[in-house]
Design a protein around this motif. Structure first.
Motif, PDB file in Angstrom:
ATOM      1  N   ARG A 102     -10.651   1.692   5.269  1.00  0.00           N
ATOM      2  CA  ARG A 102     -10.429   2.634   4.163  1.00  0.00           C
ATOM      3  C   ARG A 102     -10.266   4.065   4.682  1.00  0.00           C
ATOM      4  N   TRP A 103     -10.657   4.302   5.938  1.00  0.00           N
ATOM      5  CA  TRP A 103     -10.486   5.638   6.504  1.00  0.00           C
ATOM      6  C   TRP A 103      -9.088   5.829   7.090  1.00  0.00           C
ATOM      7  N   MET A 132      -6.827   9.391  14.573  1.00  0.00           N
ATOM      8  CA  MET A 132      -6.884  10.245  13.389  1.00  0.00           C
ATOM      9  C   MET A 132      -7.360   9.395  12.223  1.00  0.00           C
ATOM     10  N   VAL A 133      -8.289   9.905  11.450  1.00  0.00           N
ATOM     11  CA  VAL A 133      -8.736   9.202  10.245  1.00  0.00           C
ATOM     12  C   VAL A 133      -8.604  10.158   9.058  1.00  0.00           C
ATOM     13  N   LEU A 164      -5.997  -4.850  -1.503  1.00  0.00           N
ATOM     14  CA  LEU A 164      -5.829  -4.853  -0.042  1.00  0.00           C
ATOM     15  C   LEU A 164      -5.669  -3.435   0.478  1.00  0.00           C
ATOM     16  N   THR A 165      -6.346  -3.117   1.584  1.00  0.00           N
ATOM     17  CA  THR A 165      -6.031  -1.846   2.251  1.00  0.00           C
ATOM     18  C   THR A 165      -4.776  -2.105   3.080  1.00  0.00           C
ATOM     19  N   GLU A 215       0.081  -0.292  15.913  1.00  0.00           N
ATOM     20  CA  GLU A 215       1.345   0.428  15.678  1.00  0.00           C
ATOM     21  C   GLU A 215       1.799   0.240  14.223  1.00  0.00           C
ATOM     22  N   ALA A 216       1.699  -1.007  13.736  1.00  0.00           N
ATOM     23  CA  ALA A 216       2.133  -1.286  12.361  1.00  0.00           C
ATOM     24  C   ALA A 216       1.246  -0.553  11.355  1.00  0.00           C
ATOM     25  N   ALA A 217      -0.057  -0.458  11.667  1.00  0.00           N
ATOM     26  CA  ALA A 217      -0.969   0.278  10.773  1.00  0.00           C
ATOM     27  C   ALA A 217      -0.577   1.752  10.742  1.00  0.00           C
TER      28      ALA A 217
END
Lengths: 305, 268
Positions: A193-194, A220-221, B91-92, B136-138
């Motif tokens: 979630r961050w 980075m968050v 979903l995140t 990378e995808a995130a």
């Protein structure tokens, strides 16, 4: 948390470290021991004194309103300062400033800039990226190495690693493993979630392209779309934190501000060599000092014929 | 006159660019398609060629041999993850990335992937490489998601890039698009790019605009194409005017000719 507050166990007293930075933290290899006879040693702590993510996130209720107005002023300061130093003539190739340009000091010799030091740093960065996606690392060195090779393909550094002697290879493996253990122990849980992002590149052209500011933020968050400031930046280094660390932290905050037009909440640097974390809230003063740092580095670069 | 708008990335700039997009819609007719086909056919080629905005920006220089890497896989997985997290808000983006990667691996295990595809490359990669692909995808999904989150308009993640096969010219055009924002009868396209825009970024956006219009069965052009370079904090846009569409088509034909010259020089 005050600026540049050390988090190392030895610094629990929490007194102002500004005046001591230059004395305690600079890796100065003077005339007593020759450079070639000295190697950076890795010390491993039994228990990590900090939870990096906890420090970075801080108290949610205490976050200020996101500052989206500062970027244009900072850009103007930089443009004016560059014009004063370089004049109106375009530079080709441009002068490129990176975090490493600010890290170096003429009185110090940074061992992390050696090829072996660079490889170690790259592998620890890969380990951080894997930790950020909750990848269980059983063998940090091999896994980071595989990830690094898949990422970059082949280049000078991968060839350098391929040609390492067995003793150098063993030393690198031990070294990287030790740094990764410190990182893993200290990082703390990283909630999805961050919005953790790793190895984020930034590229800012100034003075019509005569000056280029480049940066890579290890972690980075937080988000820039929130009304409250929530972006926290983390730089992970395999060197002990020295006098240049604060400049690098400020540089990251400046580049992030210029890139996204939103001032980050805080900027930090973690040393996997010592387990030390320096963390600063980002404010106008810090950003103005970052502009001065960049102009100082530019002055030094422009002076070199 | 062809126009390229240059802006710095700021919280509301995308909304402003979408609001200011031209209201008039333009349609490419069959005559336009026939004319373009004739021009491509005039650039003879023995092999099938694939052209896109990146080749236009590089003046027809051929690609290096393609290989899957975390950097080349991030857009496919990142966009799919953002689409998935939009459909399922519980979903995140990060979890959506993990599910997309799992889907790719399942496809390979089930035998539905062809050799050389992303799924088969992932299945052959070590867990740490798969982990890096996820990282990378995130990054990509978060970056695109942040851009989309601030939009005051309805948006969707493009289901695929725009492809247009030029009849009897051995040419396939590929236009990249990441977000589609419906705007009246037409739409605004947003594409995210790595690095910093070069001098040829404008022609690249025009090529995407033209290919997107060609790929649309009705020929309806997007009212604006916005290019976002998050690393540089820069936003460029071109309007869907006839001048821009023509300029995009001209650049694509020139690129085909330059590409052919490179090929002939290499063969010689």
């Amino acid at each position: 948390m005050g600026p540049a507050q050390g988090q190392h166990a030895q610094h629990d007293s929490g007194h102002d470290e500004h005046s001591k930075d230059g004395v305690e933290h600079v890796l100065t290899l003077g005339p007593v021991t020759g450079r070639r006879q000295t190697l950076l040693m890795t010390s491993l702590l039994n228990a990590s004194p900090v939870n990096v993510m906890e420090v970075l996130r801080g108290e949610r209720d205490e976050r200020p309103i996101a500052n989206t107005k500062a970027a244009s002023g900072l850009r103007a300061l930089l443009e004016d300062g560059i014009f004063e130093q370089l004049g109106p003539a375009p530079r080709d190739p441009p002068l490129t400033i990176r975090a490493s340009s600010l890290h170096a000091s003429e009185h110090t010799y940074d061992l992390s800039l050696t090829a072996l030091g660079q490889v170690r740093g790259l592998l620890v960065t890969q380990a951080l990226r894997l930790l950020s996606v909750r990848h269980e690392m059983d063998n940090a060195f091999d896994e980071a190495l595989l990830a690094w090779r898949a990422d970059v393909g082949s280049n000078e550094l991968t060839s350098y690693v391929d040609q390492l002697e067995s003793d150098e290879w063993a030393r690198l493996r031990t070294d990287v493993t030790a740094h990764c253990v410190t990182l893993k122990r200290s990082l703390g849980p990283l909630s999805s979630r961050w919005l953790p992002r790793t190895s984020l590149r930034a590229h800012q052209r100034l003075a019509g392209g005569s000056v280029v500011l480049r940066d890579v933020i290890d972690l980075m968050v937080g988000t820039t779309t929130s009304d409250q400031a929530s972006v926290a930046l983390l730089d992970v280094t395999t060197s002990p934190l020295g006098e240049g660390a604060e400049r690098v932290m400020r540089y990251h905050a400046l580049i992030q501000t210029l890139r996204s037009s939103t001032v980050p909440l805080r900027t930090s640097m973690f040393s996997t060599a010592t387990g030390e974390l320096w963390c600063s809230d980002v404010d106008d003063e810090l950003l103005t000092r970052a502009v001065d740092d960049v102009l100082g580095a530019l002055r030094a670069m422009a002076a070199i014929p | 006159m062809s126009q390229l708008t240059h802006r710095r990335l700021s919280p509301h700039i995308l909304n402003r660019l979408i609001d200011e997009a031209p209201r008039d819609t333009l349609t490419l007719t069959d005559d336009h398609r026939r004319s373009l086909t004739a021009r491509f056919r005039a650039v003879a080629s023995t092999d099938h060629r694939r052209l896109d905005a990146w080749m236009v920006e590089r003046a027809g220089q051929p690609y290096d041999t393609f290989r899957w890497s975390p950097a080349t896989a991030r857009r496919v997985i990142g966009n799919a993850a953002l689409r998935r997290s939009r459909h399922d808000p519980t979903l995140t983006r990060f979890d959506a990335v993990a599910l997309e990667v799992s889907d790719q691996l399942l496809r390979a295990v089930a035998g539905y992937s062809r050799p050389g595809s992303l799924a088969s490359w992932l299945a052959q990669s070590s867990p740490s490489v798969v982990g890096l692909v996820s990282a990378e995808a995130a990054n990509w999904a978060t970056q695109l998601g942040e851009a989309a989150q601030g939009l005051e308009h309805a948006w969707s993640v493009a289901a695929s890039d725009a492809y247009y096969d030029v009849a009897r010219a051995r040419t396939t055009l590929r236009g990249r698009r990441d977000l589609i924002i419906p705007r009246g009868l037409s739409r605004v396209l947003l594409r995210v790019r790595a690095g910093a825009p070069g001098k040829s970024a404008g022609p690249g956006l025009r090529a995407d605009l033209t290919i997107d219009a060609l790929a649309e069965p009705t020929g309806l052009a997007a009212s604006r194409v916005i290019g976002l370079w998050p690393e540089a904090g820069v936003v460029l846009s071109v309007d869907g005017t006839m001048e821009d569409l023509r300029a995009g088509a001209r650049d694509l034909v020139r690129t085909a000719a330059a590409f052919q010259r490179y090929r002939l020089a290499k063969a010689a």
